[in-house]
Design a protein around this motif. Structure first.
Motif, mmCIF file in Angstrom:
data_model
loop_
_atom_site.group_PDB
_atom_site.id
_atom_site.type_symbol
_atom_site.label_atom_id
_atom_site.label_comp_id
_atom_site.label_asym_id
_atom_site.label_seq_id
_atom_site.Cartn_x
_atom_site.Cartn_y
_atom_site.Cartn_z
ATOM 1 N N SER A 1 0.773 -1.243 0.091
ATOM 2 C CA SER A 1 -0.225 -0.073 0.010
ATOM 3 C C SER A 1 0.861 1.233 -0.007
ATOM 4 C CB SER A 1 -1.091 0.016 1.224
ATOM 5 O OG SER A 1 -0.208 0.187 2.211
ATOM 6 N N ARG B 1 -6.819 2.670 -0.320
ATOM 7 C CA ARG B 1 -5.731 3.599 -0.380
ATOM 8 C C ARG B 1 -5.069 2.699 -1.788
ATOM 9 N NH1 ARG B 1 -2.234 3.574 5.082
ATOM 10 N NH2 ARG B 1 -3.790 4.249 6.357
ATOM 11 N N TYR C 1 -6.246 -0.932 4.054
ATOM 12 C CA TYR C 1 -5.379 -0.721 2.713
ATOM 13 C C TYR C 1 -6.421 -0.815 1.429
ATOM 14 C CZ TYR C 1 -1.789 -1.542 6.108
ATOM 15 O OH TYR C 1 -1.001 -1.644 7.236
ATOM 16 N N HIS D 1 -2.648 0.824 -3.928
ATOM 17 C CA HIS D 1 -1.784 -0.366 -3.444
ATOM 18 C C HIS D 1 -1.567 -1.187 -4.966
ATOM 19 C CE1 HIS D 1 -6.134 -1.432 -3.667
ATOM 20 N NE2 HIS D 1 -5.683 -2.727 -4.223
#
Length: 373
Positions: A229, A258, A255, A260
């Motif tokens: 991430s 986000r 995560y 990634h």
């Protein structure tokens, strides 16, 4: 082959007729296969030499994790079997300060990276037995121990912090549990969490822990992808050089929203993550060396400028002295002649000084121009 990367990091090279695999082991931190080239120590350490001596002709026959503890056992067995003499184990500890321990087939310690002392007694040393008992496994979470653990929370403890130390689930999976339960990781346990028998929050946590247990079971079987991430960019624009935040064997909820990237295996993700950190350290070190060199160069330039200015000042003073001598050449010649005569007559410098002072008081123009002998 076995090589030193630094005092705590070792590179194991395993080869087959058609392939080669490099395994990196950093005591107390990590182990994974790697595709990146790293500088090796020119002279191997004594511990590396011992590993080479005992494992030179051995084949890697097994790798296992001791329960859910951060300990991995690399087995190098002989043809007669892992329990036969001649088998060796490399036990790697990835907690606290870490350790790398070479043992024989009965787990008697042959060599180790560092001797461990506990309360003035050697807990791990050459000749002692490495105990495998006590390895812990992940268990399904029951209501009673969960509630009891939450009751011990301090007044300001968040739910994320309290559950990070519960069971063997670890901080990342525990935060995933909190989010899957629909709760806030920053929720204050002592004041905002219902611990009653009919608490919907506890029920949601138990359901999320059941999912987490299934995740652990799946991760223990076969090969799974890994994830890295990235930290969100402040301006919201994509970056060619994103900042790594964390890595894991599962796309945890914290995560998922986000930026990634997915990798074929968790080992690949770990390799890229740590190699990126190593590259950042090398760039930082190079930048520091460059800054140090610039400071030294500036100091040399400043010293040089100071010397030049001093020489220029001395040159101007000398020129001024020469100019004044030329302007008063007649008086200078007379003063030199008088001093020479006085010295030839046997007068010392104290008497000469008194003579000049007397002549200055009488209005002698030559003596008036003599400031000091």
């Amino acid at each position: 082959g076995i090589y030193d990367v630094n005092p705590k990091t070792f590179l194991f090279k395993f080869t087959k007729p058609d392939s080669k695999h490099l395994v990196l082991i950093e005591s107390g931190i990590r182990t994974h296969t790697t595709e990146y080239v790293r500088d090796k120590s020119i002279t191997p350490s004594s511990f590396c030499m011992k590993l080479r001596k005992h494992l030179k002709t051995r084949r890697l026959t097994g790798v296992r994790q001791l329960g859910m503890d951060r300990v991995i056992d690399f087995e190098f067995a002989v043809a007669a079997g892992p329990e036969a003499e001649g088998t060796y184990h490399v036990v790697c500890e990835f907690y606290a300060s870490g350790n790398v321990i070479l043992t024989d087939h009965q787990y008697n310690i042959v060599a180790l990276l560092r001797v461990v002392h506990i309360e003035d007694a050697k807990a791990f040393a050459v000749g002692m037995r490495y105990e495998l008992q006590g390895a812990r496994d992940v268990e399904r979470v029951e209501r009673a121990p969960l509630v009891e653990h939450l009751r011990r929370a301090a007044p300001k403890d968040s739910l994320k912090r309290v559950l990070a130390t519960f069971g063997m689930y670890g901080p990342a999976l525990s935060e995933h549990v909190v989010l899957r339960a629909g709760l806030s990781p920053s929720l204050k346990v002592a004041t905002a969490l219902d611990l009653g028998p009919e608490s919907p929050q506890i029920a949601a946590l138990l359901a999320a822990y059941a999912e987490a247990y299934d995740i652990v079971e799946q991760l223990g079987q076969g090969t799974h992808p890994g994830y890295i991430s990235y930290l969100p960019q402040r301006d919201g624009e994509p970056s060619d050089d994103p900042v790594f935040d964390d890595f894991g064997p599962w796309l945890f909820d914290q995560y998922a929203s986000r930026p990634h990237k997915q990798f074929a295996t968790f080992s690949d993700a770990a390799d890229v993550f740590f190699s990126n950190i190593e590259a950042q350290r090398l760039r930082s070190k190079a930048h520091q060396q460059e800054a140090t060199a610039e400071r030294k160069l500036e100091a040399i330039k400043q010293e040089h400028r100071g010397r030049v200015e001093s020489l220029e000042l001395a040159h101007r003073r000398t020129e001024e002295q020469a100019r004044r001598i030329e302007a008063n050449l007649e008086f200078v010649d007379q003063a030199i002649a008088i001093i020479r005569q006085a010295v030839a007559a046997g007068m010392d410098w104290r008497e000469l000084d008194e003579l000049v002072r007397d002549q200055r008081e009488q209005g002698n123009p030559v003596a008036e121009r003599i400031v000091k002998l």
